[in-house]
Design a protein around this motif. Structure first.
Motif, short mmCIF file in Angstrom:
data_model
loop_
_atom_site.label_atom_id
_atom_site.label_comp_id
_atom_site.label_asym_id
_atom_site.label_seq_id
_atom_site.Cartn_x
_atom_site.Cartn_y
_atom_site.Cartn_z
N ASP A 96 4.23 -7.23 1.91
CA ASP A 96 3.85 -6.68 3.34
C ASP A 96 4.46 -7.67 4.38
N THR A 137 -6.57 -7.87 7.21
CA THR A 137 -5.87 -8.09 5.99
C THR A 137 -4.56 -7.51 6.07
N SER A 138 -3.41 -7.98 5.43
CA SER A 138 -2.31 -7.18 5.40
C SER A 138 -2.07 -6.06 4.41
N ASN A 139 -2.98 -5.67 3.69
CA ASN A 139 -3.35 -4.67 2.58
C ASN A 139 -3.91 -3.33 3.30
N LEU A 168 -13.08 -9.20 9.54
CA LEU A 168 -11.97 -8.88 8.29
C LEU A 168 -10.46 -8.68 8.94
N SER A 192 0.85 -1.14 -0.06
CA SER A 192 -0.11 0.17 0.01
C SER A 192 0.86 1.24 -0.06
N ILE A 227 -4.55 -0.73 1.57
CA ILE A 227 -5.45 -0.25 0.81
C ILE A 227 -6.78 -1.04 0.75
N ALA A 228 -6.94 -2.26 1.00
CA ALA A 228 -7.77 -3.09 1.07
C ALA A 228 -8.56 -2.78 2.25
N LEU A 229 -7.96 -2.74 3.27
CA LEU A 229 -8.67 -2.20 4.53
C LEU A 229 -9.39 -0.85 4.04
N LYS A 230 -8.63 0.04 3.72
CA LYS A 230 -9.52 1.39 3.70
C LYS A 230 -10.76 1.41 2.65
N ASN A 231 -10.68 0.54 1.72
CA ASN A 231 -11.60 0.27 0.70
C ASN A 231 -12.97 -0.46 1.49
N CYS A 232 -12.46 -1.31 2.35
CA CYS A 232 -13.79 -1.82 3.02
C CYS A 232 -14.13 -0.90 4.07
#
Length: 234
Positions: free
Chosen positions: A128, A219-221, A217, A100, A223-228
């Protein structure tokens, strides 16, 4: 016996004059004479016959020139080569960075950096995971959070600030927490990276406290965390 002194000796031998060498180098003739005299004292031999009208090499001086001239030329060539290598960056640069962070902060800079150094190749490893920098032959790595290995040479790039955020849709559905303790009852999105834990550390004027949180949830990412989070998952 240094390279500069030997180069002066060779120039004097070729030009046959202290003054000519001094003029070519932009120095005083006395400094050229002192350099040659110092070399003679160091070697314990006379390299030139000096008169008020003429400068001529001795037999020992001529033999010494035969032995050192090619060596000095090679050393000077090596010095110029390494200077070119130093001034003209080339080769491969291996970069390791979290996914990210790299996508937002490193990748946008690469085109300009590549234009500055057209002979440089890039091996950009985005992960990561905490890879071994020696085993992976990494030149530079970007890490988030506290330095895990004290043997590494590090430089702080920027402070990192974490905030608790939720989308309006999530708050409308689950309510707005009024205190840190309320987070225990909320769906929290967890970042699975070294230095991050399911105990959120909060700071206020009254000091610091840790709040245990949980959620479906992990996650190691980032950006994925922000999108969720934007999608109202937590």
């Amino acid at each position: 016996m240094d390279l500069t002194t030997l180069s002066i000796f060779i120039e004097v031998f070729r030009r046959g004059s202290f003054a000519a060498v001094a003029q070519a180098r932009g120095v005083a003739p006395s400094s050229v004479s002192r350099a040659v005299s110092g070399l003679e004292r160091e070697l314990g031999i006379k390299l030139f016959h000096r008169t008020t009208r003429r400068l001529a090499p001795t037999e020992a001086g001529a033999q010494f020139l035969d032995r050192v001239e090619s060596l000095v030329d090679e050393l000077e060539g090596a010095r110029l080569w390494i200077q070119d290598v130093r001034d003209d960056v080339q080769g491969e640069l291996r970069i390791l960075a979290p996914v990210s962070f790299a996508l937002q902060n490193v990748v946008p800079l690469l085109p300009e950096f590549a234009a500055l150094y057209p002979k440089l190749r890039f091996d950009l490893r985005l992960t990561d995971a905490l890879l071994d920098l020696v085993d992976e032959r990494i030149d530079v790595a970007i890490r988030l959070g506290p330095l895990q290995d004290s043997r590494l040479i590090s430089r702080r790039l920027a402070p990192m600030r974490s905030v608790i955020a939720a989308s309006p849709a999530y708050l409308d559905a689950h309510g707005r927490p009024e205190s840190p303790a309320d987070l225990v009852d909320h769906e929290c999105l967890l970042l699975d990276m070294p230095g991050f834990s399911p105990r959120w550390r909060l700071r206020s004027a009254d000091g610091e406290l840790e709040v245990p949180v949980s959620g479906r949830l992990r996650t190691s990412n980032a950006i994925a965390l922000k999108n969720c989070a934007l999608a109202g998952m937590g």
